[in-house]
Scaffold this active site. Structure first.
Site, PDB file in Angstrom:
ATOM      1  N   THR A 416      -4.145  -7.917 -10.793  1.00  0.00           N
ATOM      2  CA  THR A 416      -5.572  -8.002 -10.740  1.00  0.00           C
ATOM      3  C   THR A 416      -5.813  -7.677 -12.287  1.00  0.00           C
ATOM      4  O   THR A 416      -5.158  -7.638 -13.203  1.00  0.00           O
ATOM      5  CB  THR A 416      -6.293  -6.980  -9.944  1.00  0.00           C
ATOM      6  N   GLY A 502      -4.605  -2.817 -10.231  1.00  0.00           N
ATOM      7  CA  GLY A 502      -3.669  -1.792  -9.614  1.00  0.00           C
ATOM      8  C   GLY A 502      -3.301  -1.580  -8.194  1.00  0.00           C
ATOM      9  O   GLY A 502      -2.841  -0.633  -7.626  1.00  0.00           O
TER      10      GLY A 502
END
Length: 596
Positions: A416, A502
Protein backbone atom coordinates in the site's frame (compact mmCIF):
# COMPACT_ATOMS: atom_id res chain seq x y z
CA UNK A 1 -11.56 34.25 -9.57
CA UNK A 2 -9.81 33.75 -12.90
CA UNK A 3 -7.11 31.13 -12.83
CA UNK A 4 -4.22 30.79 -15.26
CA UNK A 5 -4.53 27.84 -17.61
CA UNK A 6 -2.44 24.81 -16.69
CA UNK A 7 -0.61 23.81 -19.84
CA UNK A 8 -0.25 20.07 -20.46
CA UNK A 9 3.34 18.98 -20.87
CA UNK A 10 4.67 22.00 -18.95
CA UNK A 11 4.71 20.45 -15.50
CA UNK A 12 8.49 20.51 -15.26
CA UNK A 13 8.53 24.23 -15.95
CA UNK A 14 5.90 24.87 -13.29
CA UNK A 15 7.82 22.65 -10.89
CA UNK A 16 10.60 25.23 -10.98
CA UNK A 17 8.32 27.42 -8.87
CA UNK A 18 8.69 25.05 -5.92
CA UNK A 19 11.56 24.69 -3.49
CA UNK A 20 14.97 24.72 -5.13
CA UNK A 21 16.05 21.73 -3.06
CA UNK A 22 13.19 19.73 -4.55
CA UNK A 23 13.51 20.93 -8.14
CA UNK A 24 17.25 21.40 -8.60
CA UNK A 25 18.49 21.56 -12.17
CA UNK A 26 16.86 22.57 -15.43
CA UNK A 27 16.71 19.19 -17.08
CA UNK A 28 13.82 16.77 -16.76
CA UNK A 29 15.94 14.20 -14.97
CA UNK A 30 18.11 16.52 -12.88
CA UNK A 31 15.83 16.10 -9.86
CA UNK A 32 17.65 14.81 -6.80
CA UNK A 33 15.63 13.97 -3.68
CA UNK A 34 16.74 15.77 -0.56
CA UNK A 35 16.99 12.47 1.29
CA UNK A 36 18.86 9.39 0.04
CA UNK A 37 16.95 6.43 -1.27
CA UNK A 38 17.66 3.20 0.54
CA UNK A 39 16.71 -0.46 0.45
CA UNK A 40 14.06 -1.08 3.07
CA UNK A 41 11.61 -3.57 1.64
CA UNK A 42 11.68 -7.10 0.40
CA UNK A 43 8.61 -9.13 -0.48
CA UNK A 44 6.09 -8.65 0.96
CA UNK A 45 7.24 -5.08 1.54
CA UNK A 46 9.13 -6.02 4.70
CA UNK A 47 11.80 -3.64 5.91
CA UNK A 48 15.48 -4.55 6.05
CA UNK A 49 16.37 -1.63 8.28
CA UNK A 50 19.16 -2.49 10.72
CA UNK A 51 19.51 0.80 12.57
CA UNK A 52 17.16 3.12 14.40
CA UNK A 53 15.04 5.39 12.22
CA UNK A 54 17.00 8.50 11.34
CA UNK A 55 16.73 11.87 13.03
CA UNK A 56 15.94 13.89 9.92
CA UNK A 57 14.30 17.23 10.54
CA UNK A 58 10.69 17.87 9.53
CA UNK A 59 9.99 19.75 6.32
CA UNK A 60 8.55 23.26 6.54
CA UNK A 61 6.50 25.31 4.10
CA UNK A 62 4.53 28.52 4.34
CA UNK A 63 1.59 27.85 2.02
CA UNK A 64 1.17 24.27 0.79
CA UNK A 65 2.73 20.85 1.19
CA UNK A 66 2.75 17.27 -0.10
CA UNK A 67 4.04 14.21 1.73
CA UNK A 68 4.13 11.03 -0.34
CA UNK A 69 5.92 7.72 -0.59
CA UNK A 70 8.24 8.75 -3.43
CA UNK A 71 10.08 12.00 -4.30
CA UNK A 72 8.80 11.94 -7.89
CA UNK A 73 5.21 11.88 -6.64
CA UNK A 74 5.85 14.64 -4.12
CA UNK A 75 7.44 16.73 -6.87
CA UNK A 76 4.38 16.31 -9.11
CA UNK A 77 1.98 17.23 -6.32
CA UNK A 78 3.96 20.33 -5.36
CA UNK A 79 4.03 21.45 -9.00
CA UNK A 80 0.24 21.16 -9.19
CA UNK A 81 -0.17 23.22 -6.03
CA UNK A 82 2.26 25.83 -7.33
CA UNK A 83 0.06 26.15 -10.43
CA UNK A 84 -3.01 26.91 -8.31
CA UNK A 85 -4.37 23.40 -8.06
CA UNK A 86 -6.37 22.13 -5.10
CA UNK A 87 -5.31 19.47 -2.60
CA UNK A 88 -7.49 17.02 -4.53
CA UNK A 89 -5.75 17.93 -7.80
CA UNK A 90 -2.36 17.37 -6.20
CA UNK A 91 -3.36 13.98 -4.78
CA UNK A 92 -4.54 12.82 -8.20
CA UNK A 93 -1.28 13.89 -9.86
CA UNK A 94 0.85 12.34 -7.11
CA UNK A 95 -1.09 9.07 -7.21
CA UNK A 96 -0.68 8.73 -10.98
CA UNK A 97 3.06 9.21 -10.58
CA UNK A 98 3.15 6.58 -7.83
CA UNK A 99 1.56 4.17 -10.31
CA UNK A 100 4.64 4.73 -12.47
CA UNK A 101 7.44 4.69 -9.89
CA UNK A 102 5.96 2.54 -7.10
CA UNK A 103 3.98 -0.01 -9.14
CA UNK A 104 4.18 -2.68 -6.47
CA UNK A 105 2.07 -0.72 -4.00
CA UNK A 106 -0.80 1.13 -5.68
CA UNK A 107 -2.26 2.33 -8.93
CA UNK A 108 -5.28 2.41 -11.19
CA UNK A 109 -5.66 -1.37 -10.85
CA UNK A 110 -6.48 -0.96 -7.15
CA UNK A 111 -8.53 1.15 -4.77
CA UNK A 112 -8.36 3.79 -2.05
CA UNK A 113 -9.90 5.30 1.04
CA UNK A 114 -9.75 9.08 1.42
CA UNK A 115 -10.69 11.66 4.03
CA UNK A 116 -10.77 15.35 3.14
CA UNK A 117 -11.35 18.70 4.79
CA UNK A 118 -13.17 21.37 2.79
CA UNK A 119 -11.89 24.69 4.15
CA UNK A 120 -14.67 26.78 2.63
CA UNK A 121 -17.43 24.68 4.18
CA UNK A 122 -15.39 23.54 7.21
CA UNK A 123 -16.53 20.00 6.43
CA UNK A 124 -14.87 16.59 6.68
CA UNK A 125 -15.77 14.08 3.96
CA UNK A 126 -14.95 10.40 3.54
CA UNK A 127 -14.59 8.75 0.14
CA UNK A 128 -14.82 5.00 -0.49
CA UNK A 129 -12.97 3.72 -3.56
CA UNK A 130 -12.60 0.18 -2.20
CA UNK A 131 -12.68 -2.71 -4.65
CA UNK A 132 -15.76 -4.93 -4.84
CA UNK A 133 -16.23 -8.66 -5.34
CA UNK A 134 -17.54 -9.74 -8.75
CA UNK A 135 -21.22 -10.57 -9.10
CA UNK A 136 -20.24 -14.23 -9.61
CA UNK A 137 -18.31 -14.47 -6.32
CA UNK A 138 -19.26 -17.08 -3.71
CA UNK A 139 -18.37 -17.24 -0.03
CA UNK A 140 -16.18 -20.34 -0.48
CA UNK A 141 -14.07 -18.61 -3.13
CA UNK A 142 -10.80 -19.27 -1.31
CA UNK A 143 -11.66 -22.66 0.15
CA UNK A 144 -11.01 -26.21 -0.96
CA UNK A 145 -12.70 -29.19 0.69
CA UNK A 146 -13.94 -26.96 3.47
CA UNK A 147 -10.52 -25.49 4.33
CA UNK A 148 -8.88 -22.17 3.49
CA UNK A 149 -6.36 -22.14 0.69
CA UNK A 150 -2.80 -21.16 1.42
CA UNK A 151 -2.51 -17.40 1.02
CA UNK A 152 0.02 -17.78 -1.80
CA UNK A 153 -2.46 -19.92 -3.74
CA UNK A 154 -5.29 -17.48 -3.10
CA UNK A 155 -3.43 -14.31 -4.02
CA UNK A 156 -1.60 -15.50 -7.12
CA UNK A 157 -4.72 -16.13 -9.14
CA UNK A 158 -7.35 -14.37 -11.16
CA UNK A 159 -9.81 -15.06 -8.35
CA UNK A 160 -8.07 -12.53 -6.10
CA UNK A 161 -8.85 -9.56 -8.37
CA UNK A 162 -11.61 -7.21 -7.28
CA UNK A 163 -13.24 -4.46 -9.34
CA UNK A 164 -10.78 -1.53 -9.11
CA UNK A 165 -12.11 1.65 -7.50
CA UNK A 166 -9.28 4.18 -7.55
CA UNK A 167 -10.19 6.10 -10.70
CA UNK A 168 -13.88 6.25 -9.82
CA UNK A 169 -13.19 7.73 -6.38
CA UNK A 170 -10.67 10.24 -7.69
CA UNK A 171 -13.12 11.27 -10.40
CA UNK A 172 -15.87 11.76 -7.82
CA UNK A 173 -13.59 13.88 -5.65
CA UNK A 174 -12.44 15.94 -8.62
CA UNK A 175 -16.04 16.76 -9.55
CA UNK A 176 -16.47 18.45 -6.17
CA UNK A 177 -13.01 19.75 -5.34
CA UNK A 178 -10.93 19.94 -8.51
CA UNK A 179 -9.67 23.33 -9.74
CA UNK A 180 -7.44 22.32 -12.63
CA UNK A 181 -8.73 20.26 -15.58
CA UNK A 182 -8.75 16.50 -15.02
CA UNK A 183 -6.55 15.88 -18.07
CA UNK A 184 -3.80 18.20 -16.84
CA UNK A 185 -3.35 16.17 -13.65
CA UNK A 186 -2.09 13.19 -15.64
CA UNK A 187 0.71 15.04 -17.43
CA UNK A 188 3.46 14.41 -14.83
CA UNK A 189 2.79 10.66 -14.82
CA UNK A 190 2.47 10.44 -18.60
CA UNK A 191 5.75 12.29 -19.05
CA UNK A 192 7.53 10.13 -16.49
CA UNK A 193 6.17 6.88 -17.91
CA UNK A 194 7.19 7.86 -21.42
CA UNK A 195 10.67 9.16 -20.59
CA UNK A 196 11.40 6.60 -17.87
CA UNK A 197 12.71 6.85 -14.34
CA UNK A 198 15.74 5.28 -12.62
CA UNK A 199 14.95 2.05 -10.80
CA UNK A 200 15.41 2.65 -7.08
CA UNK A 201 17.15 0.33 -4.69
CA UNK A 202 13.80 -0.40 -3.06
CA UNK A 203 12.07 -1.43 -6.28
CA UNK A 204 15.09 -3.54 -7.30
CA UNK A 205 15.07 -5.31 -3.93
CA UNK A 206 11.35 -6.00 -4.15
CA UNK A 207 11.74 -7.54 -7.60
CA UNK A 208 14.44 -9.93 -6.39
CA UNK A 209 13.05 -13.40 -5.75
CA UNK A 210 9.57 -12.56 -7.01
CA UNK A 211 8.94 -15.93 -8.63
CA UNK A 212 5.17 -15.41 -8.91
CA UNK A 213 5.67 -12.12 -10.72
CA UNK A 214 8.17 -13.71 -13.10
CA UNK A 215 5.66 -16.46 -13.83
CA UNK A 216 3.34 -13.89 -15.43
CA UNK A 217 4.71 -13.26 -18.96
CA UNK A 218 3.45 -9.69 -19.34
CA UNK A 219 4.83 -8.66 -15.95
CA UNK A 220 8.09 -10.53 -16.44
CA UNK A 221 8.81 -8.81 -19.75
CA UNK A 222 8.42 -5.41 -18.11
CA UNK A 223 10.13 -5.86 -14.74
CA UNK A 224 13.00 -8.19 -15.76
CA UNK A 225 15.70 -8.32 -18.42
CA UNK A 226 16.10 -11.02 -21.06
CA UNK A 227 18.01 -13.18 -18.57
CA UNK A 228 15.23 -13.03 -16.01
CA UNK A 229 17.10 -10.64 -13.74
CA UNK A 230 15.42 -7.63 -12.14
CA UNK A 231 16.43 -4.36 -13.75
CA UNK A 232 19.46 -2.99 -11.90
CA UNK A 233 19.43 0.10 -9.71
CA UNK A 234 19.62 3.17 -11.94
CA UNK A 235 18.22 1.47 -15.05
CA UNK A 236 15.78 3.84 -16.75
CA UNK A 237 12.47 1.99 -16.72
CA UNK A 238 10.10 3.23 -19.40
CA UNK A 239 6.45 2.33 -19.53
CA UNK A 240 4.96 3.52 -22.84
CA UNK A 241 1.94 1.23 -22.40
CA UNK A 242 1.03 2.96 -19.15
CA UNK A 243 1.64 6.35 -20.74
CA UNK A 244 -0.86 5.48 -23.46
CA UNK A 245 -3.37 4.17 -20.90
CA UNK A 246 -3.12 7.37 -18.87
CA UNK A 247 -3.52 9.51 -21.99
CA UNK A 248 -6.85 7.83 -22.73
CA UNK A 249 -8.08 8.24 -19.16
CA UNK A 250 -6.89 11.85 -19.11
CA UNK A 251 -8.79 12.62 -22.30
CA UNK A 252 -11.97 10.66 -21.61
CA UNK A 253 -12.23 10.43 -17.82
CA UNK A 254 -12.64 7.32 -15.64
CA UNK A 255 -15.25 5.93 -18.01
CA UNK A 256 -12.45 5.02 -20.46
CA UNK A 257 -11.16 2.56 -17.86
CA UNK A 258 -14.48 1.03 -16.85
CA UNK A 259 -16.01 0.55 -20.29
CA UNK A 260 -14.83 -0.35 -23.77
CA UNK A 261 -11.52 -1.89 -24.91
CA UNK A 262 -9.60 -1.11 -21.74
CA UNK A 263 -12.20 -2.85 -19.57
CA UNK A 264 -12.25 -5.80 -21.97
CA UNK A 265 -8.48 -6.25 -21.63
CA UNK A 266 -8.81 -6.29 -17.83
CA UNK A 267 -11.46 -8.99 -17.99
CA UNK A 268 -9.45 -10.99 -20.53
CA UNK A 269 -6.26 -10.81 -18.44
CA UNK A 270 -8.06 -12.04 -15.32
CA UNK A 271 -9.69 -14.88 -17.24
CA UNK A 272 -6.39 -15.86 -18.92
CA UNK A 273 -4.60 -16.62 -15.63
CA UNK A 274 -3.88 -20.30 -15.03
CA UNK A 275 -6.30 -19.97 -12.11
CA UNK A 276 -8.89 -17.82 -13.90
CA UNK A 277 -11.05 -15.26 -12.23
CA UNK A 278 -14.63 -14.27 -12.94
CA UNK A 279 -14.43 -10.46 -13.11
CA UNK A 280 -16.91 -9.38 -15.80
CA UNK A 281 -17.45 -6.30 -17.93
CA UNK A 282 -20.66 -5.61 -16.01
CA UNK A 283 -18.73 -5.54 -12.72
CA UNK A 284 -16.54 -2.78 -14.09
CA UNK A 285 -19.38 -0.81 -15.70
CA UNK A 286 -21.50 -0.99 -12.53
CA UNK A 287 -18.78 0.05 -10.07
CA UNK A 288 -19.54 3.18 -8.06
CA UNK A 289 -17.36 5.05 -5.60
CA UNK A 290 -19.20 6.21 -2.49
CA UNK A 291 -19.16 9.24 -0.28
CA UNK A 292 -19.72 8.04 3.28
CA UNK A 293 -20.24 9.93 6.52
CA UNK A 294 -16.81 10.27 8.13
CA UNK A 295 -16.12 8.46 11.39
CA UNK A 296 -15.20 11.08 14.00
CA UNK A 297 -14.55 10.74 17.70
CA UNK A 298 -13.23 12.88 20.55
CA UNK A 299 -9.76 12.52 21.99
CA UNK A 300 -8.99 15.03 24.74
CA UNK A 301 -9.33 18.50 23.17
CA UNK A 302 -9.23 17.08 19.64
CA UNK A 303 -11.68 15.53 17.18
CA UNK A 304 -10.15 12.70 15.18
CA UNK A 305 -11.81 11.75 11.89
CA UNK A 306 -11.20 8.92 9.49
CA UNK A 307 -12.75 6.44 7.11
CA UNK A 308 -15.70 4.46 8.47
CA UNK A 309 -16.26 0.74 7.73
CA UNK A 310 -15.58 -1.17 5.57
CA UNK A 311 -12.26 0.14 6.83
CA UNK A 312 -11.54 -1.02 10.35
CA UNK A 313 -8.50 1.23 10.64
CA UNK A 314 -9.84 4.50 12.10
CA UNK A 315 -12.39 2.68 14.28
CA UNK A 316 -9.66 0.53 15.81
CA UNK A 317 -7.33 3.50 16.23
CA UNK A 318 -10.09 5.45 18.00
CA UNK A 319 -10.75 2.48 20.25
CA UNK A 320 -7.07 2.26 21.17
CA UNK A 321 -6.86 5.97 21.94
CA UNK A 322 -10.06 5.82 23.96
CA UNK A 323 -8.77 2.90 26.00
CA UNK A 324 -5.38 4.53 26.52
CA UNK A 325 -7.00 7.76 27.72
CA UNK A 326 -7.82 5.81 30.91
CA UNK A 327 -4.12 5.04 31.49
CA UNK A 328 -1.11 7.22 32.37
CA UNK A 329 0.39 6.74 28.90
CA UNK A 330 0.65 10.46 28.10
CA UNK A 331 2.84 11.00 31.17
CA UNK A 332 5.26 8.20 30.30
CA UNK A 333 8.31 8.34 28.07
CA UNK A 334 7.33 7.07 24.62
CA UNK A 335 9.85 4.22 24.57
CA UNK A 336 9.52 3.25 28.22
CA UNK A 337 8.64 -0.27 29.26
CA UNK A 338 5.29 0.77 30.71
CA UNK A 339 4.30 2.83 27.65
CA UNK A 340 4.99 -0.05 25.27
CA UNK A 341 3.16 -2.46 27.61
CA UNK A 342 0.04 -0.26 27.74
CA UNK A 343 0.07 0.35 23.99
CA UNK A 344 0.27 -3.38 23.25
CA UNK A 345 -2.53 -4.21 25.70
CA UNK A 346 -4.84 -1.61 24.18
CA UNK A 347 -4.06 -3.07 20.76
CA UNK A 348 -5.07 -6.56 21.89
CA UNK A 349 -8.47 -5.33 23.04
CA UNK A 350 -9.17 -3.18 19.99
CA UNK A 351 -8.03 -5.82 17.47
CA UNK A 352 -10.28 -8.40 19.15
CA UNK A 353 -13.28 -6.16 18.49
CA UNK A 354 -12.08 -5.38 14.98
CA UNK A 355 -11.86 -9.04 14.04
CA UNK A 356 -15.33 -9.80 15.40
CA UNK A 357 -17.43 -6.87 14.28
CA UNK A 358 -16.15 -5.04 11.22
CA UNK A 359 -17.25 -5.74 7.67
CA UNK A 360 -18.91 -3.95 4.76
CA UNK A 361 -21.73 -1.88 6.35
CA UNK A 362 -23.85 -2.40 3.24
CA UNK A 363 -23.95 -6.11 4.14
CA UNK A 364 -23.62 -6.29 7.94
CA UNK A 365 -24.48 -4.03 10.85
CA UNK A 366 -21.27 -2.69 12.38
CA UNK A 367 -21.93 -1.35 15.90
CA UNK A 368 -19.63 1.62 15.49
CA UNK A 369 -21.15 3.85 18.16
CA UNK A 370 -21.40 1.03 20.69
CA UNK A 371 -17.74 0.13 20.15
CA UNK A 372 -16.76 3.78 20.76
CA UNK A 373 -19.13 4.39 23.68
CA UNK A 374 -17.05 5.94 26.52
CA UNK A 375 -18.34 3.61 29.26
CA UNK A 376 -17.62 0.60 27.05
CA UNK A 377 -14.06 1.78 26.37
CA UNK A 378 -13.59 2.43 30.10
CA UNK A 379 -14.68 -1.14 30.80
CA UNK A 380 -12.18 -2.42 28.24
CA UNK A 381 -9.41 -0.29 29.75
CA UNK A 382 -10.16 -1.80 33.16
CA UNK A 383 -9.00 -5.17 31.81
CA UNK A 384 -5.43 -3.88 31.48
CA UNK A 385 -3.14 -4.70 34.38
CA UNK A 386 -0.06 -2.50 34.88
CA UNK A 387 2.17 -5.42 35.87
CA UNK A 388 0.91 -8.32 33.77
CA UNK A 389 0.21 -8.88 30.07
CA UNK A 390 -3.13 -10.40 29.19
CA UNK A 391 -3.49 -13.46 27.01
CA UNK A 392 -5.02 -12.80 23.59
CA UNK A 393 -8.12 -10.74 24.32
CA UNK A 394 -11.67 -11.77 23.62
CA UNK A 395 -13.99 -9.43 21.77
CA UNK A 396 -16.23 -7.35 23.96
CA UNK A 397 -20.01 -7.41 23.82
CA UNK A 398 -21.21 -3.80 23.85
CA UNK A 399 -24.63 -4.76 22.46
CA UNK A 400 -25.07 -7.67 24.92
CA UNK A 401 -25.59 -10.12 22.07
CA UNK A 402 -26.41 -13.76 22.92
CA UNK A 403 -23.43 -14.84 20.78
CA UNK A 404 -20.58 -13.01 19.09
CA UNK A 405 -20.05 -12.93 15.31
CA UNK A 406 -17.71 -15.50 13.78
CA UNK A 407 -14.07 -14.58 13.35
CA UNK A 408 -12.51 -15.47 10.01
CA UNK A 409 -9.03 -15.92 8.60
CA UNK A 410 -7.95 -12.69 6.89
CA UNK A 411 -4.23 -12.41 6.08
CA UNK A 412 -3.65 -8.71 5.41
CA UNK A 413 -0.10 -8.17 4.21
CA UNK A 414 1.93 -4.95 4.39
CA UNK A 415 2.01 -3.05 1.14
CA UNK A 416 0.00 0.00 0.00
CA UNK A 417 0.92 3.72 -0.05
CA UNK A 418 -0.18 6.98 1.56
CA UNK A 419 -0.34 10.63 0.43
CA UNK A 420 -1.13 13.74 2.47
CA UNK A 421 -1.69 17.18 0.91
CA UNK A 422 -2.54 20.61 2.28
CA UNK A 423 -3.19 23.37 -0.26
CA UNK A 424 -2.87 27.15 0.04
CA UNK A 425 -6.59 27.51 0.79
CA UNK A 426 -6.43 25.19 3.80
CA UNK A 427 -8.01 22.15 2.12
CA UNK A 428 -6.57 18.85 3.33
CA UNK A 429 -6.52 15.37 1.79
CA UNK A 430 -5.32 12.17 3.45
CA UNK A 431 -5.46 9.15 1.11
CA UNK A 432 -4.36 5.54 1.51
CA UNK A 433 -4.39 3.55 -1.74
CA UNK A 434 -3.37 0.03 -2.58
CA UNK A 435 -3.27 -2.96 -4.89
CA UNK A 436 -2.97 -5.10 -1.69
CA UNK A 437 0.18 -7.20 -1.25
CA UNK A 438 3.38 -6.34 -3.13
CA UNK A 439 2.68 -6.40 -6.89
CA UNK A 440 -0.95 -7.30 -6.20
CA UNK A 441 -2.26 -10.28 -8.16
CA UNK A 442 0.87 -10.09 -10.39
CA UNK A 443 -1.48 -9.71 -13.39
CA UNK A 444 -0.07 -6.94 -15.61
CA UNK A 445 -2.25 -5.28 -18.23
CA UNK A 446 -1.81 -2.07 -20.23
CA UNK A 447 1.24 -1.10 -18.17
CA UNK A 448 -0.18 -1.51 -14.64
CA UNK A 449 -0.84 -4.26 -12.11
CA UNK A 450 -4.24 -5.50 -10.97
CA UNK A 451 -5.06 -5.85 -7.29
CA UNK A 452 -5.44 -8.98 -5.21
CA UNK A 453 -7.83 -7.16 -2.89
CA UNK A 454 -10.31 -10.00 -2.54
CA UNK A 455 -7.84 -11.78 -0.28
CA UNK A 456 -8.68 -9.07 2.27
CA UNK A 457 -11.90 -11.01 2.74
CA UNK A 458 -11.80 -13.91 5.13
CA UNK A 459 -10.47 -16.97 3.34
CA UNK A 460 -13.12 -19.00 5.18
CA UNK A 461 -16.82 -18.22 5.28
CA UNK A 462 -17.54 -19.52 8.80
CA UNK A 463 -15.68 -19.94 12.06
CA UNK A 464 -14.91 -23.25 13.80
CA UNK A 465 -18.40 -23.27 15.31
CA UNK A 466 -20.09 -22.71 11.98
CA UNK A 467 -20.99 -19.07 12.64
CA UNK A 468 -20.90 -16.98 9.45
CA UNK A 469 -17.98 -14.56 9.22
CA UNK A 470 -18.92 -10.93 8.71
CA UNK A 471 -16.00 -10.37 6.35
CA UNK A 472 -16.80 -13.36 4.12
CA UNK A 473 -16.88 -13.01 0.34
CA UNK A 474 -20.23 -11.98 -1.15
CA UNK A 475 -21.14 -10.55 -4.58
CA UNK A 476 -20.62 -6.79 -4.78
CA UNK A 477 -19.20 -6.63 -1.26
CA UNK A 478 -16.17 -4.56 -0.23
CA UNK A 479 -13.53 -6.37 1.82
CA UNK A 480 -12.59 -5.16 5.27
CA UNK A 481 -9.43 -3.06 5.44
CA UNK A 482 -7.06 -1.62 8.02
CA UNK A 483 -6.25 1.46 5.95
CA UNK A 484 -6.48 4.49 8.22
CA UNK A 485 -6.30 7.87 6.48
CA UNK A 486 -7.03 10.29 9.32
CA UNK A 487 -7.43 13.96 10.14
CA UNK A 488 -7.13 15.65 13.53
CA UNK A 489 -9.19 18.77 14.19
CA UNK A 490 -9.18 21.29 17.02
CA UNK A 491 -11.95 23.86 17.33
CA UNK A 492 -13.26 22.71 13.97
CA UNK A 493 -10.01 23.30 12.09
CA UNK A 494 -7.49 20.68 10.90
CA UNK A 495 -4.23 20.45 12.82
CA UNK A 496 -2.85 17.15 11.52
CA UNK A 497 -3.23 14.63 8.69
CA UNK A 498 -1.66 11.18 8.86
CA UNK A 499 -1.78 7.70 7.35
CA UNK A 500 0.39 4.73 6.43
CA UNK A 501 0.69 1.55 4.41
CA UNK A 502 1.46 -1.67 6.25
CA UNK A 503 -1.44 -4.13 6.16
CA UNK A 504 -3.10 -4.72 9.50
CA UNK A 505 -0.10 -3.08 11.23
CA UNK A 506 -1.31 0.26 9.80
CA UNK A 507 -3.48 0.62 12.90
CA UNK A 508 -0.53 0.52 15.29
CA UNK A 509 1.60 2.72 13.03
CA UNK A 510 -1.03 5.46 12.88
CA UNK A 511 -1.92 5.24 16.57
CA UNK A 512 1.78 5.58 17.47
CA UNK A 513 2.19 8.67 15.31
CA UNK A 514 -0.96 10.30 16.71
CA UNK A 515 0.20 9.72 20.27
CA UNK A 516 3.64 11.06 19.37
CA UNK A 517 2.24 14.42 18.28
CA UNK A 518 -0.83 14.79 20.50
CA UNK A 519 0.47 13.33 23.77
CA UNK A 520 4.24 13.21 23.66
CA UNK A 521 4.58 16.65 22.02
CA UNK A 522 6.87 15.46 19.22
CA UNK A 523 7.13 17.13 15.85
CA UNK A 524 5.62 15.11 13.01
CA UNK A 525 8.95 13.70 11.84
CA UNK A 526 9.89 12.56 15.33
CA UNK A 527 6.51 10.87 15.73
CA UNK A 528 6.85 9.09 12.39
CA UNK A 529 10.43 8.01 13.09
CA UNK A 530 9.56 6.68 16.55
CA UNK A 531 10.27 2.92 16.63
CA UNK A 532 7.19 0.88 15.79
CA UNK A 533 5.57 -1.33 18.38
CA UNK A 534 2.26 -2.96 19.25
CA UNK A 535 0.10 -6.07 19.28
CA UNK A 536 -2.58 -7.34 16.93
CA UNK A 537 -3.88 -9.61 19.69
CA UNK A 538 -1.22 -12.20 19.14
CA UNK A 539 2.44 -11.47 19.87
CA UNK A 540 3.84 -8.15 21.04
CA UNK A 541 5.94 -6.89 18.13
CA UNK A 542 8.90 -4.52 18.40
CA UNK A 543 10.67 -2.96 15.43
CA UNK A 544 13.88 -4.87 14.87
CA UNK A 545 17.17 -3.00 15.14
CA UNK A 546 15.85 -0.16 17.30
CA UNK A 547 16.22 1.03 20.88
CA UNK A 548 13.16 -1.03 21.82
CA UNK A 549 15.45 -4.07 21.94
CA UNK A 550 16.37 -3.13 25.51
CA UNK A 551 12.73 -3.66 26.58
CA UNK A 552 12.58 -7.33 25.62
CA UNK A 553 13.54 -8.73 29.07
CA UNK A 554 11.11 -6.46 30.89
CA UNK A 555 8.23 -7.18 28.52
CA UNK A 556 8.90 -10.89 28.71
CA UNK A 557 8.84 -10.69 32.50
CA UNK A 558 5.39 -9.08 32.26
CA UNK A 559 4.18 -12.03 30.22
CA UNK A 560 4.39 -10.65 26.69
CA UNK A 561 5.34 -13.03 23.90
CA UNK A 562 7.80 -10.69 22.19
CA UNK A 563 8.97 -10.71 18.58
CA UNK A 564 11.53 -8.34 17.12
CA UNK A 565 10.51 -8.05 13.49
CA UNK A 566 10.62 -5.72 10.50
CA UNK A 567 7.74 -3.28 10.79
CA UNK A 568 7.93 -1.35 7.51
CA UNK A 569 5.59 1.55 8.07
CA UNK A 570 5.32 4.21 5.39
CA UNK A 571 3.82 7.00 7.46
CA UNK A 572 3.27 10.31 5.73
CA UNK A 573 2.03 13.26 7.75
CA UNK A 574 1.54 17.01 7.88
CA UNK A 575 0.89 19.18 10.94
CA UNK A 576 -0.59 22.65 10.54
CA UNK A 577 1.48 24.91 12.80
CA UNK A 578 1.11 28.65 13.51
CA UNK A 579 3.79 29.64 11.00
CA UNK A 580 2.74 27.30 8.19
CA UNK A 581 3.08 23.57 7.63
CA UNK A 582 5.34 20.90 9.08
CA UNK A 583 5.75 17.67 7.16
CA UNK A 584 7.22 14.25 7.82
CA UNK A 585 7.99 11.20 5.68
CA UNK A 586 8.84 7.73 6.91
CA UNK A 587 12.61 7.09 6.84
CA UNK A 588 11.91 3.37 6.44
CA UNK A 589 10.94 3.98 2.81
CA UNK A 590 11.87 6.54 0.18
CA UNK A 591 9.20 9.17 0.75
CA UNK A 592 9.53 12.94 0.87
CA UNK A 593 7.60 15.86 2.35
CA UNK A 594 8.02 19.23 0.65
CA UNK A 595 6.06 22.33 -0.28
CA UNK A 596 6.18 26.02 -0.97
Amino acid sequence: MTMARWHPGKWLAVASLCLSALCAGPAAWAFQPVVPQSVEDIQPEAATQATSPDARAPAHAANYMVSSANPWATKAGVAILAAGGSATDAVIAAQMVLNVVEPQSSGIGGGAFVVTFDAALRRVQAWDGRETAPAAARSDRFMREGLALKFSDAVNSGRSVGTPGLLRVLGLMHEQHGRLPWSDLFEPAIDLAQRGFPVSERLHALLTGQNELQAQPAAASFFYDDNGQPWPVGHRLRNPALAQTLRKIAANGPRAFYEGPMAQRIVDAVAAHKVPGDLALKDLADYRALERAPLCGPYKEYTICGMPPPSAGPLTVLQMLGILSHTPLADLAADSLQAVHLFAEAGKLAFADRDAYVGDPDFVDVPVQALLDPPYLASRAALIQPDKAMAPALAGNPLRLPSLPGRGNTPELPSTTHIVVVDARGNVVSMTSTIESAFGSKIFVDGYLLNNQLTDFSLTDADANGAPVRNRVEPGKRPRSSMAPMLVLKDGKPVMAIGSPGGSAIINFVAKALLGVLDWEMNIQEAISLPNRGSQNRTTDLEKGTSLHTLVPGLTALGHVVREVDLPSGLQGIVLVPDGLQGGADPRREGLAAGG
